[in-house]
Scaffold this motif. Sequence first.
Motif, mmCIF file in Angstrom:
data_model
loop_
_atom_site.group_PDB
_atom_site.id
_atom_site.type_symbol
_atom_site.label_atom_id
_atom_site.label_comp_id
_atom_site.label_asym_id
_atom_site.label_seq_id
_atom_site.Cartn_x
_atom_site.Cartn_y
_atom_site.Cartn_z
ATOM 1 N N GLY A 19 0.764 -1.013 0.047
ATOM 2 C CA GLY A 19 0.023 0.006 0.060
ATOM 3 C C GLY A 19 0.809 1.106 0.085
ATOM 4 O O GLY A 19 0.436 2.172 -0.737
ATOM 5 N N LEU A 20 1.815 1.229 0.812
ATOM 6 C CA LEU A 20 2.961 2.639 1.047
ATOM 7 C C LEU A 20 3.407 2.753 -0.487
ATOM 8 O O LEU A 20 3.669 3.854 -0.961
ATOM 9 C CB LEU A 20 3.812 2.176 1.953
ATOM 10 C CG LEU A 20 4.649 3.393 2.305
ATOM 11 C CD1 LEU A 20 4.013 4.662 2.680
ATOM 12 C CD2 LEU A 20 5.683 3.040 3.401
ATOM 13 N N ALA A 21 4.008 1.760 -1.128
ATOM 14 C CA ALA A 21 4.730 1.880 -2.231
ATOM 15 C C ALA A 21 3.876 2.587 -3.376
ATOM 16 O O ALA A 21 4.191 3.139 -4.039
ATOM 17 C CB ALA A 21 5.242 0.589 -2.577
ATOM 18 N N CYS A 22 2.320 1.819 -3.392
ATOM 19 C CA CYS A 22 1.355 2.558 -4.379
ATOM 20 C C CYS A 22 1.479 3.939 -4.171
ATOM 21 O O CYS A 22 1.223 4.830 -4.903
ATOM 22 C CB CYS A 22 0.261 1.894 -4.236
ATOM 23 S SG CYS A 22 0.060 0.111 -4.881
ATOM 24 N N ALA A 131 1.299 -1.180 -17.236
ATOM 25 C CA ALA A 131 1.898 -2.332 -17.486
ATOM 26 C C ALA A 131 3.163 -2.288 -16.413
ATOM 27 O O ALA A 131 3.460 -3.019 -15.451
ATOM 28 C CB ALA A 131 2.661 -2.723 -18.626
ATOM 29 N N GLY A 132 3.871 -1.007 -16.460
ATOM 30 C CA GLY A 132 4.919 -0.648 -15.460
ATOM 31 C C GLY A 132 4.562 -0.747 -13.914
ATOM 32 O O GLY A 132 5.063 -1.137 -13.061
ATOM 33 N N GLU A 133 3.515 -0.056 -13.872
ATOM 34 C CA GLU A 133 2.843 -0.074 -12.425
ATOM 35 C C GLU A 133 2.550 -1.562 -11.975
ATOM 36 O O GLU A 133 2.673 -1.922 -10.812
ATOM 37 C CB GLU A 133 1.649 0.815 -12.080
ATOM 38 C CG GLU A 133 0.904 0.744 -11.029
ATOM 39 C CD GLU A 133 1.570 1.384 -9.770
ATOM 40 O OE1 GLU A 133 1.301 1.008 -8.656
ATOM 41 O OE2 GLU A 133 2.721 1.848 -10.046
ATOM 42 N N LEU A 134 1.972 -2.251 -12.772
ATOM 43 C CA LEU A 134 1.695 -3.783 -12.313
ATOM 44 C C LEU A 134 2.856 -4.366 -11.931
ATOM 45 O O LEU A 134 3.082 -5.371 -11.040
ATOM 46 C CB LEU A 134 1.120 -4.573 -13.610
ATOM 47 C CG LEU A 134 -0.401 -4.384 -13.580
ATOM 48 C CD1 LEU A 134 -0.888 -4.924 -14.895
ATOM 49 C CD2 LEU A 134 -1.230 -4.994 -12.563
ATOM 50 N N SER A 159 9.888 1.758 -5.726
ATOM 51 C CA SER A 159 8.903 2.648 -5.565
ATOM 52 C C SER A 159 9.481 3.862 -6.114
ATOM 53 O O SER A 159 8.841 4.710 -7.062
ATOM 54 C CB SER A 159 8.453 2.749 -4.228
ATOM 55 O OG SER A 159 7.293 3.669 -4.102
ATOM 56 N N THR A 160 10.543 4.243 -5.672
ATOM 57 C CA THR A 160 11.370 5.670 -6.106
ATOM 58 C C THR A 160 11.462 5.503 -7.701
ATOM 59 O O THR A 160 11.352 6.588 -8.435
ATOM 60 C CB THR A 160 12.689 5.536 -5.564
ATOM 61 O OG1 THR A 160 12.600 5.652 -4.005
ATOM 62 C CG2 THR A 160 13.425 7.056 -6.013
ATOM 63 N N GLU A 161 11.887 4.502 -8.392
ATOM 64 C CA GLU A 161 11.976 4.457 -9.727
ATOM 65 C C GLU A 161 10.376 4.872 -10.525
ATOM 66 O O GLU A 161 10.259 5.657 -11.280
ATOM 67 C CB GLU A 161 12.241 2.976 -10.305
ATOM 68 C CG GLU A 161 12.123 2.939 -11.751
ATOM 69 C CD GLU A 161 12.367 1.648 -12.144
ATOM 70 O OE1 GLU A 161 12.035 1.391 -13.437
ATOM 71 O OE2 GLU A 161 12.389 0.702 -11.283
ATOM 72 N N GLY A 162 9.633 4.198 -9.762
ATOM 73 C CA GLY A 162 8.014 4.374 -10.289
ATOM 74 C C GLY A 162 7.641 6.068 -10.241
ATOM 75 O O GLY A 162 6.999 6.542 -10.823
ATOM 76 N N ARG A 163 8.062 6.393 -8.886
ATOM 77 C CA ARG A 163 7.770 7.911 -8.768
ATOM 78 C C ARG A 163 8.451 8.843 -9.688
ATOM 79 O O ARG A 163 7.756 9.753 -10.061
ATOM 80 C CB ARG A 163 8.143 8.043 -7.159
ATOM 81 C CG ARG A 163 7.721 9.820 -6.702
ATOM 82 C CD ARG A 163 8.146 10.041 -5.360
ATOM 83 N NE ARG A 163 8.726 9.001 -4.427
ATOM 84 C CZ ARG A 163 9.951 8.728 -4.121
ATOM 85 N NH1 ARG A 163 10.734 9.473 -4.509
ATOM 86 N NH2 ARG A 163 10.145 7.662 -3.196
ATOM 87 N N ARG A 164 9.719 8.373 -9.904
ATOM 88 C CA ARG A 164 10.150 9.216 -10.885
ATOM 89 C C ARG A 164 9.468 9.290 -12.424
ATOM 90 O O ARG A 164 9.291 10.075 -13.138
ATOM 91 C CB ARG A 164 11.908 8.685 -11.128
ATOM 92 C CG ARG A 164 12.501 9.045 -10.111
ATOM 93 C CD ARG A 164 14.194 8.709 -10.291
ATOM 94 N NE ARG A 164 15.059 8.783 -9.276
ATOM 95 C CZ ARG A 164 15.647 7.928 -8.848
ATOM 96 N NH1 ARG A 164 15.476 6.735 -9.434
ATOM 97 N NH2 ARG A 164 16.094 8.192 -7.645
ATOM 98 N N VAL A 165 9.224 8.078 -12.804
ATOM 99 C CA VAL A 165 8.281 7.944 -14.069
ATOM 100 C C VAL A 165 7.122 8.759 -13.792
ATOM 101 O O VAL A 165 6.831 9.495 -14.774
ATOM 102 C CB VAL A 165 8.191 6.598 -14.230
ATOM 103 C CG1 VAL A 165 7.113 6.314 -15.679
ATOM 104 C CG2 VAL A 165 9.309 5.719 -14.659
#
Length: 181
Positions: A19-22, A131-134, A159-165
């Motif tokens: 949950g926190l990562a989302c 797809a990246g989020e999955l 999670s940090t990588e996804g936040r940058r995107v």
Amino acid sequence: MSLVELVARADARGLAASGLACLDRCLPLLDGGDDVLRPLWSALAADTAGPDWAEELARVRAEVAGLGGPGGTDGDDEAVLLVRGMLSGAPDDCSVPALRAWADACSAAALRVHRLLDPAADPAGPAPLVAGELRRQTAVLELLAAHGPAGVRPALEASTEGRRVLRAVVSRRARGHDARL
């Protein structure tokens, strides 16, 4: 293993990290800094069931309450409302049922946010952002399942990588919004 199976098998720490990562990946929609959720990550690394979680959650909620969306994003924006809902829905109680409900809700909300923001939405299959989020959601749960507390740091890195995107997408979206004005 599918995302649904990983959530079903996750322990309290894995569910809290999920949950926190989302939430962490979607925080750019609230124009939040990269360290806003750091106290929750620290509490999670120490002990997900400890009192630090509830205390840090209250502090984070107070800090995030004053944040607005970037580029003039107003409070009626569906994606912004979904992110605010992720934070408001975070349980103070770190029981497995409460965390599982939150992790499920955050997963769905984060996927919806990415679907809303993906300019390359494809009705035939998952759009690249989705797809990246999955992949990131699955990776976080796999890291915690395989490594327990030691998986928190790599989960934060994913999670940090996804936040940058998402920050890049939000920035482009804000520039497009400004250009239309």
